[in-house]
Design a protein around this motif. Structure first.
Motif, PDB file in Angstrom:
ATOM      1  N   GLY A   1      -3.549  10.949   4.099  1.00  0.00           N
ATOM      2  CA  GLY A   1      -4.902  10.704   3.634  1.00  0.00           C
ATOM      3  C   GLY A   1      -5.124  11.247   2.231  1.00  0.00           C
ATOM      4  N   LEU A   2      -4.577  12.442   1.968  1.00  0.00           N
ATOM      5  CA  LEU A   2      -4.691  13.006   0.626  1.00  0.00           C
ATOM      6  C   LEU A   2      -3.940  12.155  -0.394  1.00  0.00           C
ATOM      7  CD1 LEU A   2      -4.345  16.866   1.243  1.00  0.00           C
ATOM      8  CD2 LEU A   2      -6.384  15.600   0.535  1.00  0.00           C
ATOM      9  N   GLY A   3      -2.826  11.573   0.040  1.00  0.00           N
ATOM     10  CA  GLY A   3      -2.072  10.692  -0.850  1.00  0.00           C
ATOM     11  C   GLY A   3      -2.865   9.456  -1.230  1.00  0.00           C
ATOM     12  N   VAL A   4      -3.608   8.917  -0.273  1.00  0.00           N
ATOM     13  CA  VAL A   4      -4.456   7.756  -0.548  1.00  0.00           C
ATOM     14  C   VAL A   4      -5.544   8.132  -1.551  1.00  0.00           C
ATOM     15  CG1 VAL A   4      -6.114   6.139   0.447  1.00  0.00           C
ATOM     16  CG2 VAL A   4      -4.001   6.662   1.672  1.00  0.00           C
ATOM     17  N   LEU A   5      -6.195   9.274  -1.333  1.00  0.00           N
ATOM     18  CA  LEU A   5      -7.247   9.723  -2.258  1.00  0.00           C
ATOM     19  C   LEU A   5      -6.675  10.008  -3.644  1.00  0.00           C
ATOM     20  CD1 LEU A   5      -9.284  12.098   0.086  1.00  0.00           C
ATOM     21  CD2 LEU A   5      -9.852   9.753  -0.582  1.00  0.00           C
TER      22      LEU A   5
ATOM     23  N   GLY B   1       0.811  -1.209   0.000  1.00  0.00           N
ATOM     24  CA  GLY B   1       0.000   0.000   0.000  1.00  0.00           C
ATOM     25  C   GLY B   1       0.843   1.257   0.000  1.00  0.00           C
ATOM     26  N   ALA B   2       1.922   1.254   0.788  1.00  0.00           N
ATOM     27  CA  ALA B   2       2.807   2.421   0.833  1.00  0.00           C
ATOM     28  C   ALA B   2       3.459   2.666  -0.518  1.00  0.00           C
ATOM     29  CB  ALA B   2       3.869   2.236   1.911  1.00  0.00           C
ATOM     30  N   SER B   3       3.915   1.597  -1.165  1.00  0.00           N
ATOM     31  CA  SER B   3       4.570   1.766  -2.470  1.00  0.00           C
ATOM     32  C   SER B   3       3.608   2.324  -3.509  1.00  0.00           C
ATOM     33  CB  SER B   3       5.155   0.429  -2.939  1.00  0.00           C
ATOM     34  OG  SER B   3       4.125  -0.481  -3.304  1.00  0.00           O
ATOM     35  N   LYS B   4       2.344   1.955  -3.429  1.00  0.00           N
ATOM     36  CA  LYS B   4       1.357   2.452  -4.397  1.00  0.00           C
ATOM     37  C   LYS B   4       1.040   3.929  -4.151  1.00  0.00           C
ATOM     38  CE  LYS B   4      -0.624  -2.114  -5.194  1.00  0.00           C
ATOM     39  NZ  LYS B   4       0.004  -2.247  -6.521  1.00  0.00           N
ATOM     40  N   VAL B   5       0.905   4.308  -2.891  1.00  0.00           N
ATOM     41  CA  VAL B   5       0.603   5.707  -2.584  1.00  0.00           C
ATOM     42  C   VAL B   5       1.761   6.622  -2.998  1.00  0.00           C
ATOM     43  CG1 VAL B   5       0.157   7.348  -0.714  1.00  0.00           C
ATOM     44  CG2 VAL B   5      -0.970   5.122  -0.703  1.00  0.00           C
ATOM     45  N   LEU B   6       3.006   6.154  -2.818  1.00  0.00           N
ATOM     46  CA  LEU B   6       4.169   6.981  -3.090  1.00  0.00           C
ATOM     47  C   LEU B   6       4.644   6.901  -4.540  1.00  0.00           C
ATOM     48  CD1 LEU B   6       6.158   6.183   0.184  1.00  0.00           C
ATOM     49  CD2 LEU B   6       4.740   8.190  -0.305  1.00  0.00           C
ATOM     50  N   MET B   7       3.990   6.108  -5.364  1.00  0.00           N
ATOM     51  CA  MET B   7       4.366   5.963  -6.767  1.00  0.00           C
ATOM     52  C   MET B   7       4.072   7.259  -7.524  1.00  0.00           C
ATOM     53  SD  MET B   7       3.045   2.956  -9.342  1.00  0.00           S
ATOM     54  CE  MET B   7       3.294   1.749  -8.043  1.00  0.00           C
ATOM     55  N   THR B   8       4.849   7.534  -8.568  1.00  0.00           N
ATOM     56  CA  THR B   8       4.607   8.738  -9.371  1.00  0.00           C
ATOM     57  C   THR B   8       3.268   8.639 -10.094  1.00  0.00           C
ATOM     58  OG1 THR B   8       5.657   7.855 -11.366  1.00  0.00           O
ATOM     59  CG2 THR B   8       7.092   8.972  -9.757  1.00  0.00           C
ATOM     60  N   ALA B   9       2.710   9.800 -10.433  1.00  0.00           N
ATOM     61  CA  ALA B   9       1.429   9.830 -11.130  1.00  0.00           C
ATOM     62  C   ALA B   9       1.519   9.106 -12.467  1.00  0.00           C
ATOM     63  CB  ALA B   9       0.984  11.274 -11.338  1.00  0.00           C
ATOM     64  N   ARG B  10       2.623   9.281 -13.188  1.00  0.00           N
ATOM     65  CA  ARG B  10       2.768   8.644 -14.496  1.00  0.00           C
ATOM     66  C   ARG B  10       2.738   7.132 -14.379  1.00  0.00           C
ATOM     67  NH1 ARG B  10       8.126   7.355 -17.745  1.00  0.00           N
ATOM     68  NH2 ARG B  10       8.119   5.964 -15.960  1.00  0.00           N
ATOM     69  N   ASP B  11       3.524   6.598 -13.447  1.00  0.00           N
ATOM     70  CA  ASP B  11       3.577   5.142 -13.287  1.00  0.00           C
ATOM     71  C   ASP B  11       2.242   4.587 -12.812  1.00  0.00           C
ATOM     72  OD1 ASP B  11       6.182   5.258 -14.083  1.00  0.00           O
ATOM     73  OD2 ASP B  11       7.058   4.906 -12.105  1.00  0.00           O
ATOM     74  N   THR B  12       1.581   5.310 -11.926  1.00  0.00           N
ATOM     75  CA  THR B  12       0.281   4.862 -11.415  1.00  0.00           C
ATOM     76  C   THR B  12      -0.744   4.764 -12.535  1.00  0.00           C
ATOM     77  OG1 THR B  12       0.715   5.890  -9.264  1.00  0.00           O
ATOM     78  CG2 THR B  12      -1.577   5.366  -9.781  1.00  0.00           C
TER      79      THR B  12
ATOM     80  N   ASP C   1      -2.468  -2.432 -11.837  1.00  0.00           N
ATOM     81  CA  ASP C   1      -3.317  -2.087 -10.702  1.00  0.00           C
ATOM     82  C   ASP C   1      -4.783  -1.957 -11.084  1.00  0.00           C
ATOM     83  OD1 ASP C   1      -1.422  -1.979  -8.637  1.00  0.00           O
ATOM     84  OD2 ASP C   1      -0.827   0.054  -9.189  1.00  0.00           O
ATOM     85  N   LEU C   2      -5.636  -2.329 -10.130  1.00  0.00           N
ATOM     86  CA  LEU C   2      -7.080  -2.124 -10.241  1.00  0.00           C
ATOM     87  C   LEU C   2      -7.558  -1.305  -9.054  1.00  0.00           C
ATOM     88  CD1 LEU C   2      -8.417  -5.664 -11.234  1.00  0.00           C
ATOM     89  CD2 LEU C   2      -8.093  -3.689 -12.741  1.00  0.00           C
ATOM     90  N   LEU C   3      -8.628  -0.573  -9.269  1.00  0.00           N
ATOM     91  CA  LEU C   3      -9.228   0.197  -8.188  1.00  0.00           C
ATOM     92  C   LEU C   3      -9.599  -0.716  -7.023  1.00  0.00           C
ATOM     93  CD1 LEU C   3     -10.107   3.108  -7.536  1.00  0.00           C
ATOM     94  CD2 LEU C   3     -12.351   2.547  -8.482  1.00  0.00           C
ATOM     95  N   ALA C   4     -10.051  -1.915  -7.338  1.00  0.00           N
ATOM     96  CA  ALA C   4     -10.439  -2.869  -6.299  1.00  0.00           C
ATOM     97  C   ALA C   4      -9.286  -3.165  -5.348  1.00  0.00           C
ATOM     98  CB  ALA C   4     -10.928  -4.170  -6.946  1.00  0.00           C
ATOM     99  N   GLY C   5      -8.068  -3.229  -5.875  1.00  0.00           N
ATOM    100  CA  GLY C   5      -6.913  -3.546  -5.050  1.00  0.00           C
ATOM    101  C   GLY C   5      -6.438  -2.375  -4.207  1.00  0.00           C
ATOM    102  N   VAL C   6      -6.375  -1.171  -4.801  1.00  0.00           N
ATOM    103  CA  VAL C   6      -5.872  -0.032  -4.030  1.00  0.00           C
ATOM    104  C   VAL C   6      -6.876   0.417  -2.975  1.00  0.00           C
ATOM    105  CG1 VAL C   6      -4.319   0.727  -5.850  1.00  0.00           C
ATOM    106  CG2 VAL C   6      -6.646   1.655  -5.772  1.00  0.00           C
ATOM    107  N   PHE C   7      -8.163   0.093  -3.152  1.00  0.00           N
ATOM    108  CA  PHE C   7      -9.121   0.346  -2.089  1.00  0.00           C
ATOM    109  C   PHE C   7      -8.720  -0.389  -0.811  1.00  0.00           C
ATOM    110  CE2 PHE C   7     -13.052   1.412  -4.881  1.00  0.00           C
ATOM    111  CZ  PHE C   7     -12.792   2.762  -4.751  1.00  0.00           C
ATOM    112  N   VAL C   8      -8.082  -1.537  -0.963  1.00  0.00           N
ATOM    113  CA  VAL C   8      -7.699  -2.365   0.178  1.00  0.00           C
ATOM    114  C   VAL C   8      -6.340  -1.960   0.731  1.00  0.00           C
ATOM    115  CG1 VAL C   8      -7.221  -4.723   0.944  1.00  0.00           C
ATOM    116  CG2 VAL C   8      -9.011  -4.300  -0.741  1.00  0.00           C
ATOM    117  N   LEU C   9      -5.359  -1.830  -0.149  1.00  0.00           N
ATOM    118  CA  LEU C   9      -3.966  -1.722   0.282  1.00  0.00           C
ATOM    119  C   LEU C   9      -3.557  -0.312   0.704  1.00  0.00           C
ATOM    120  CD1 LEU C   9      -2.384  -3.988  -2.481  1.00  0.00           C
ATOM    121  CD2 LEU C   9      -2.975  -4.634  -0.133  1.00  0.00           C
ATOM    122  N   ALA C  10      -3.934   0.689  -0.084  1.00  0.00           N
ATOM    123  CA  ALA C  10      -3.454   2.050   0.192  1.00  0.00           C
ATOM    124  C   ALA C  10      -3.832   2.558   1.591  1.00  0.00           C
ATOM    125  CB  ALA C  10      -3.955   3.004  -0.893  1.00  0.00           C
TER     126      ALA C  10
END
Length: 266
Positions: free
Chosen positions: A86-90, A5-16, A64-73
């Protein structure tokens, strides 16, 4: 799960967005495959048995799918990981939604071309089947008013409870066959029981609109996508993410440590 979850939140916008775009596209192709098999065989259950192919492919490729980041982030935020807010998660949720939607729309356009010979003919049998799914899952819920929206929401909850269980199962497994099997079972269950998956619907409903089925963009958003997204969020976060976090985050090592302490005293 917290590390992921941390790696996904901190990933760059382009990669995400790239990962989410490809995830939405491949899952959409898996949905097309399942519908084709179900129509050709006359047995929707066979389509459900084979739908997890797309899910397994995108997971193994690291998309990535929205279903997964809803859980992990949110777990990384709850665990107070450095840099995770919290803003990073959103932000992560919003970027993944955007990428999934663009990927699903891309496949919807491509398949609409395939189903209609470049819009030069009426939709073929598969196109008609996909179009009718969108119609039944908008007007079909809307005709029951608030009760229909509640049903849609609950189906969204149940869907991501199962999908996120597959994601966690894949994280537990240590080899490719184990990951595929762990994903396959709950994902097959959600598809066979016609639960509502927001990313699959990002493909199905735009496909119906492109193929000329009788519902509108507003019907799609209000009578399906928005309640489904909310249900997916609750199902994945509450029944998988938070349940596992509070069950195991501070206790996972306790039995082992207790056993080691017992052995040292002998």
């Amino acid at each position: 799960m917290i590390d992921a979850g941390a790696s996904k939140v901190l990933m760059t916008a382009r990669d995400t967005v790239i990962r989410a775009y490809m995830g939405g596209a491949i899952l959409s192709l898996g949905a097309v495959f399942a519908v084709i098999v179900g129509v050709q065989t006359g047995q929707p259950l066979i389509g459900a048995l084979l739908f997890p192919v797309g899910f397994a492919m995108l997971y193994l490729l690291g998309y990535d799918l929205l279903a997964g980041v809803f859980v992990l982030a949110p777990l990384a935020w709850l665990d107070k990981r450095p840099g995770v807010t919290g803003l990073g998660v959103l932000r992560n949720w919003g970027l993944v939604f955007l990428g999934n939607f663009l990927g699903a729309i891309t496949v919807a356009v491509m398949m609409a071309i395939v189903f209609t010979y470049g819009f030069a003919a009426d939709p073929n049998q598969i196109g008609e089947a996909i179009g009718h799914i969108g119609e039944s899952r908008t007007h079909g819920y809307a005709e029951y008013g608030a009760a229909g929206m509640l049903t849609l929401f609950v189906r969204g909850v149940l869907c991501n409870w199962m999908v996120s269980t597959g994601i966690v199962g894949a994280m537990m497994a240590t080899d490719v066959p184990g990951k595929v099997i762990a994903m396959w079972m709950p994902v097959m269950l959600f598809f066979a029981m016609a639960f509502e998956h927001s990313v699959v619907n990002m493909f199905l409903f735009p496909s119906g609109l492109l193929l000329g089925v009788d519902f509108t963009v507003l019907d799609y958003l209000i009578s399906n996508e928005i309640p489904t997204v909310l249900g997916n969020m609750v199902g994945g976060l509450v029944f998988t993410g938070l349940a596992l976090y509070f069950a195991h985050r501070h206790t996972s090592g306790a039995p082992v440590l207790a056993r080691e302490a017992e052995l040292e005293t002998r």
